[in-house]
Write a protein that holds these residues in place. Structure first.
Motif, PDB file in Angstrom:
ATOM      1  N   UNK A 279       5.511   9.211   5.211  1.00 44.99           N
ATOM      2  CA  UNK A 279       5.985   8.503   4.278  1.00 44.99           C
ATOM      3  C   UNK A 279       7.012   8.871   3.244  1.00 44.99           C
ATOM      4  N   UNK A 280       7.118   9.949   3.510  1.00 45.57           N
ATOM      5  CA  UNK A 280       8.110  10.767   2.193  1.00 45.57           C
ATOM      6  C   UNK A 280       9.694  10.665   2.659  1.00 45.57           C
ATOM      7  N   UNK A 281       9.920  10.747   3.644  1.00 46.36           N
ATOM      8  CA  UNK A 281      11.249  11.413   4.019  1.00 46.36           C
ATOM      9  C   UNK A 281      12.234  10.244   4.612  1.00 46.36           C
ATOM     10  N   UNK A 282      11.811   9.325   5.319  1.00 48.65           N
ATOM     11  CA  UNK A 282      12.624   8.448   6.036  1.00 48.65           C
ATOM     12  C   UNK A 282      13.013   8.913   7.446  1.00 48.65           C
ATOM     13  N   UNK A 283      12.513  10.198   7.678  1.00 51.92           N
ATOM     14  CA  UNK A 283      12.416  10.570   8.996  1.00 51.92           C
ATOM     15  C   UNK A 283      13.828  11.357   9.565  1.00 51.92           C
TER      16      UNK A 283
ATOM     17  N   UNK B 135       0.851  -1.180  -0.095  1.00 50.85           N
ATOM     18  CA  UNK B 135      -0.086   0.209   0.048  1.00 50.85           C
ATOM     19  C   UNK B 135       0.821   1.367  -0.058  1.00 50.85           C
ATOM     20  N   UNK B 136       0.545   2.389  -0.811  1.00 52.89           N
ATOM     21  CA  UNK B 136       1.414   3.436  -0.984  1.00 52.89           C
ATOM     22  C   UNK B 136       1.366   4.134   0.416  1.00 52.89           C
ATOM     23  N   UNK B 137       0.335   4.199   0.948  1.00 49.55           N
ATOM     24  CA  UNK B 137       0.234   5.012   2.343  1.00 49.55           C
ATOM     25  C   UNK B 137       0.541   6.509   2.278  1.00 49.55           C
TER      26      UNK B 137
ATOM     27  N   UNK C 146       3.514   8.209  -4.680  1.00 47.24           N
ATOM     28  CA  UNK C 146       4.425   7.201  -5.064  1.00 47.24           C
ATOM     29  C   UNK C 146       3.749   6.385  -6.014  1.00 47.24           C
TER      30      UNK C 146
ATOM     31  N   UNK D 237       4.838  16.236  -6.331  1.00 46.36           N
ATOM     32  CA  UNK D 237       3.896  15.555  -5.641  1.00 46.36           C
ATOM     33  C   UNK D 237       4.558  15.428  -4.048  1.00 46.36           C
ATOM     34  N   UNK D 238       5.685  16.214  -3.968  1.00 49.99           N
ATOM     35  CA  UNK D 238       6.570  16.211  -2.654  1.00 49.99           C
ATOM     36  C   UNK D 238       7.810  15.686  -2.897  1.00 49.99           C
TER      37      UNK D 238
ATOM     38  N   UNK E 138       9.072  17.267   2.422  1.00 48.01           N
ATOM     39  CA  UNK E 138       8.691  16.823   1.271  1.00 48.01           C
ATOM     40  C   UNK E 138       7.387  17.208   0.862  1.00 48.01           C
ATOM     41  N   UNK E 139       6.338  16.024   0.922  1.00 49.70           N
ATOM     42  CA  UNK E 139       5.001  16.489   0.364  1.00 49.70           C
ATOM     43  C   UNK E 139       4.451  17.493   1.243  1.00 49.70           C
ATOM     44  N   UNK E 140       4.881  17.435   2.708  1.00 53.90           N
ATOM     45  CA  UNK E 140       4.512  18.334   3.494  1.00 53.90           C
ATOM     46  C   UNK E 140       3.148  18.162   4.293  1.00 53.90           C
ATOM     47  N   UNK E 141       2.469  16.932   3.963  1.00 53.67           N
ATOM     48  CA  UNK E 141       1.193  16.878   4.565  1.00 53.67           C
ATOM     49  C   UNK E 141       1.462  16.358   6.124  1.00 53.67           C
TER      50      UNK E 141
ATOM     51  N   UNK F 239       3.530   1.602  -8.325  1.00 54.62           N
ATOM     52  CA  UNK F 239       3.834   1.780  -6.982  1.00 54.62           C
ATOM     53  C   UNK F 239       5.542   1.835  -7.238  1.00 54.62           C
TER      54      UNK F 239
ATOM     55  N   UNK G 187      -0.151  15.641  -1.562  1.00 51.83           N
ATOM     56  CA  UNK G 187       0.303  14.993  -0.262  1.00 51.83           C
ATOM     57  C   UNK G 187       1.112  13.775  -0.268  1.00 51.83           C
ATOM     58  N   UNK G 188       1.801  13.403  -1.182  1.00 50.80           N
ATOM     59  CA  UNK G 188       2.460  12.176  -1.393  1.00 50.80           C
ATOM     60  C   UNK G 188       1.840  11.356  -2.487  1.00 50.80           C
TER      61      UNK G 188
ATOM     62  N   UNK H 209      13.947   8.506   2.041  1.00 48.60           N
ATOM     63  CA  UNK H 209      12.488   8.051   2.150  1.00 48.60           C
ATOM     64  C   UNK H 209      12.108   6.790   1.163  1.00 48.60           C
TER      65      UNK H 209
ATOM     66  N   UNK I  78      10.588   2.990   2.538  1.00 50.98           N
ATOM     67  CA  UNK I  78       9.464   2.257   1.900  1.00 50.98           C
ATOM     68  C   UNK I  78      10.084   0.742   1.466  1.00 50.98           C
TER      69      UNK I  78
END
Ligand code: FES
Ligand code: FES
Lengths: 754, 153
Positions: free
Chosen positions: B134-138, A176-178, A232, A475-476, B97-100, A345, A229-230, A652, A656
């Motif tokens: 989900x974007x950055x790897x923290x 799942x992209x999440x 992938x 898209x981020x 990144x996406x900022x959400x 994905x 907001x993301x 990032x 994933x």
């Protein structure tokens, strides 16, 4: 300033203050809300749909079914097999049947409860390994959506009895992209044009889909990508569905309509990574040189083909990995089941086959008593070598450099020794280290070549500030920042003079989707070509103004340099504006052609990115728990336009990939529903799960890319699962052939060896 | 029902259906859309705000509970158009990144910032472990928060 600098992301201040508007933040007067009424079963025949009571719910403005579709009742992706609103059959749980528009979400929900659906449930086909030629027919005669064959070299060589071979099968699950922002769109009329603002990667797909569903002129469907907001891959084709749902309501009711999926609905019905089985046999000689590989890759596509043909293409080509293997025989097939359609994905069909290949290589290394890094090193592709599609690698092959850096910086060989000693004395905590190598065909390849183009427009205002529009979205991943950096570099000015506008189908030509790690390269080509047209006009203008010929004109540090002149950029622009020069241009760049014949031979992609990963783990052999300690990930990106952002993509994406390998465990019920449809059951890595990172950038310039850049941002995900499972094997001797490596499987794998 | 509370340092009062969450109340009634909704179930952290000096997921707090409380949202922490130091450091660290997830992250970090003690990197990680990104790897996020916390005396 400019290319190669880690400038601050241009949208980050707005985002960090909460000012950025995402789809759900848009409010309009008279706005309605839409919700979807969906199939409760995986497979069934609709007998009757009674909307009468639902229509009477206060606040409900309209309920739309296939009968209300003015155009084709199809969501076009690659094949035209995906039904927009089900009319007779439903083929997966949650398949859309009707869309309700009402003045509140509550009214929509109330109406959904009042819809009466009579459905004859049919026995669903859920096991993808049994789909081919099954008596339940979901697609054609055999349920096979598509098939590819790569036939490279001559497999007769495997009869050579001196070769060592090893075979195995590997399973991978749904992923799942999440993305943290769920799917959504707002659709409204403006100037008699149906205007769509949505969270998406491919505005031109949405424009095409909505145009077909509503039977409108393309110019009357305007799609604007809202800050996303993301994504992938999860917002490549499925926004076609989401936007069409809101669009049909706005079309009929002539009012603004907002649709926002809730998390369960999103996880239940939107695309995922294809689950797959990969059967693989690898042959090597006694020195560890790979001689041949044979693979069979079976993808579970779900109920409709959607993007599967393109996904399968990539997965099939990437199966044999970044290795020089003269004889390759790979078949890829994708079959139908009664689950939600799987799609794009990050990695796009390749992480599945890479998991198989990178695992079998370790098994081969063990058989030959070689180190896993050594055996890879020996076989890596180099400049001038041929890929499995017989493509000659002519430039930008930074694989060896990436691999060596990754091994060096991770201190791989010392750690192998150190961990062995540690494990000899440690009771139940075992340390391991694993490696993987990957390559990534940049862009859409032959499978998407009809969409492969890059449009850009540029406008320079009299004060020297610049607005550029491109057809690819942010898209981020930071595309707009990177695009501004390239434009700034090209004009020798600071990024704060550049605005990269949101993608708006009314401003720029179709540039294909923002996928396949093609954002940087596509934006770059479009912008540089458009700006170059303007530069040529300025060149001519300056020659006329100074009545001299100039060989070259350079733009640097806010200056324009020509002949013996050095003028301020801003002055030059002002002069040109005063003389009414056209400081506006549009351009379309066509990337190098790709090819792929019936034997799977040809220039499958115009260039490749390269990478290597080393993952360190600690395995608790009593509980089966795995802790990821450190990840070293090296990627050849051609040129890092913004190195800090490149590292952000590496970390990032890699996380994933580690989530995919370790914990992301989509469970499907016996009725085809996703049981893990929220974040407490479908767990993704948190801040407590990520390892120590060492992201490494390698820059082997791609001469045909803007400033030498090529795409890469999918690649970080692709090789992490096998690097992880190889590391687990190194720690405890348990070979994971079925990801994710949840504790039960790790324990089982350890027991299996005993 | 009528709920009175302090929102971003201002006393406010509103008439809100009892079943509304704090998230819905601040977004729909007060029009503060900086706080994001990723799940509406307390699982993603995107909706994090600070209530009585503690980080809470506003989607799981019901409107009546907010009565008499002090709530701070992402809109309430930058002063006179100046970024809060947490925001500044996150931007510099490349944490967006996406900022959400970002507004929620900032608010979780803010709840640490106002406490009178130091935090190790592991403590920071634990504190934001309910904020999914989900974007950055923290890493950049933790770096940014760490930097911001270090600026306190
Ligand atoms: S929206 Fe509140 S935790 Fe996800
Ligand atoms: S920046 Fe996208 S979820 Fe965190």
């Amino acid at each position: 300033m400019g290319v190669g600098k880690s400038i601050i992301r241009l949208d980050s201040v707005e985002k960090v203050t909460g000012k950025t508007l995402y789809v759900e933040d848009i409010k309009m007067s008279n706005m309605l809300y839409a919700k979807v009424f969906r199939s409760p079963v995986a497979y069934g025949k609709i007998k009757n749909l009674d909307l009468e009571l639902a229509k009477k719910v206060p606040g409900v403005k309209g309920i739309f079914t296939y009968k209300d579709v003015p155009g084709k009742n199809i969501i076009h992706v690659i094949y035209d097999d995906q039904i927009f609103l089900a009319s007779d059959f439903v083929k997966y749980p949650g398949q859309p049947i009707a869309v309700i528009a009402a003045n509140s979400e509550e009214a929509c929900k109330e109406a959904i409860k009042k819809i009466k659906l009579e459905i004859e449930e049919l026995e669903p086909l859920l096991d993808f390994e049994k789909s081919k030629n099954n008596s339940i027919k979901l697609y054609g005669d055999d349920n096979i959506f598509c098939k590819y064959h790569i036939d490279h070299g001559n497999m007769d060589i495997i009869n050579d009895s001196d070769l060592i071979s090893i075979s195995d099968s590997y399973y991978t699950q749904h992923q799942e992209h999440a993305y943290i922002e769920p799917q959504g769109a707002v659709v409204y009329w403006e100037d008699n044009t149906l205007t769509i603002r949505g969270s998406m990667q491919a505005p031109f797909y949405v424009q095409q889909a909505v145009t077909e569903v509503l039977n409108m002129k393309k110019s009357r469907v305007r799609v604007i990508q809202q800050m996303t907001g993301g994504a992938f891959g999860g917002k490549e084709d499925v926004p076609n569905i989401v936007c069409s749902q809101a669009a049909i309501c706005a079309y009929h009711l002539r009012q603004p309509v907002k649709i926002i999926y809730n998390r369960e609905e999103d996880m239940q019905t939107m695309s995922k990574r294809h689950p797959a089985r990969t059967d693989i046999t690898l042959w090597a000689d006694k020195t560890g040189k790979f001689v041949a590989v044979k693979g069979y890759y079976l993808e579970n596509a779900g109920a409709f083909a959607t993007l599967t043909p393109a996904v399968l293409y990539r997965g099939t080509i990437h199966l044999s990995g970044p290795y020089n293997i003269e004889n390759v025989d790979v078949i890829g097939e994708a079959v139908a089941t009664n689950t939600a359609p799987n799609g794009a994905y990050r990695g796009f069909g390749s992480p599945q086959t890479i998991f198989a290949m990178e695992s079998i290589i370790d098994q081969m290394a063990e058989k030959l008593n070689m180190d896993p890094a050594d055996i890879r090193q020996k076989n890596l592709l180099k400049l001038g070598d041929r890929t499995c599609t017989n493509q000659v690698l002519e430039d930008s092959v930074g694989l060896l450099e990436a691999f060596d850096k990754c091994i060096d910086e991770s201190d791989y060989y010392n750690k192998i020794k150190e961990f062995k000693e540690y494990n000899n004395v440690s009771d139940n905590i075992k340390k391991g280290i694993g490696v993987s190598a990957v390559y990534y065909g940049v862009g859409l390849g032959d499978a998407g070549k009809h969409m492969s183009r890059a449009a850009g427009t540029a406008k320079i205002d009299g004060d020297g500030s610049v607005t550029v529009s491109v057809g690819v979205v942010d898209m981020g991943q930071g595309m707009r920042t990177v695009a501004a950096q390239m434009a700034a570099e090209f004009l020798g000015i600071l990024e704060d003079n550049i605005v990269v506008s949101q993608v708006d189908t009314s401003r720029v030509l179709d540039s294909g989707p923002t996928v396949a790690s093609r954002g940087t390269i596509t934006a770059g080509w479009g912008i540089l070509k458009a700006l170059n047209k303007i530069k040529k006009r300025i060149h001519k203008f300056l020659e006329e103004k100074f009545n001299e010929k100039f060989e070259d004109i350079h733009y640097k540090d806010g200056k324009v340099l020509f002949g013996n002149h050095e003028e301020s950029y801003f002055d030059v622009i002002k002069w040109a504006t005063d003389k009414k020069l056209t400081l506006h241009a549009a351009a379309l760049h066509i990337p190098p052609e790709c090819s792929f014949d019936e034997h799977g031979q040809g220039d499958a992609y115009y260039t490749y990115a390269w990478g290597a990963n080393v993952v360190e783990t600690e395995v608790n052999t009593r509980t089966g728990e795995v802790k990821i300690i450190k990840a070293t990930c090296a990627h050849d990106v051609g040129k890092a336009v913004n190195p800090r952002e490149v590292k952000g993509q590496i970390m990032g994406g890699s996380l994933q990939g580690l989530g995919y390998g370790l914990m992301e465990n989509m469970q499907v019920s016996s009725q085809g529903k996703f049981l893990t449809n929220n974040f407490s059951t479908y767990t993704i890595p948190t801040a407590c799960d990520y390892p120590e990172w060492n992201p490494i950038i390698v820059e082997e310039k791609y001469p045909k890319g803007p400033y030498g850049a090529k795409g890469f941002a999918e690649q970080p995900l692709m090789g992490m699962a096998p690097a992880l499972t190889n590391s687990i094997y190194n720690a405890c001797g348990g070979r994971i052939k079925n990801i994710p490596a949840i504790p039960e499987r790790v324990l089982e794998s350890i027991r299996g060896k005993e | 029902m009528i709920v009175e509370f302090t929102l971003n340092n201002e006393k406010v009062k509103c008439d809100v259906p009892e079943h509304f969450s704090l998230l819905r109340m601040i977004r729909d009634i007060f029009g503060l859309t900086g706080t994001k909704k990723g799940c509406d179930k307390g699982e993603c952290g995107a909706c994090t705000v600070v209530m009585d000096n503690k980080a809470v997921t506003s989607c799981t707090v019901l409107a009546p509970v907010v009565h008499g409380k002090e709530v701070l949202t992402i809109e309430g922490i930058s002063k006179n158009g100046q970024l809060h130091i947490i925001q500044q450091k996150l931007v510099e660290a490349g944490a967006v990144q996406c900022g959400f997830c970002t507004p929620g992250m900032v608010m979780s970090a803010y709840a640490l910032f106002i406490q009178d003690r130091d935090f190790s990197r592991d403590e920071i990680k634990r504190a934001i472990s309910g904020n999914l990104c989900r974007c950055t790897g923290y890493e950049y996020i933790v770096n940014g928060i760490d930097e911001a916390l270090k600026t306190r005396k």
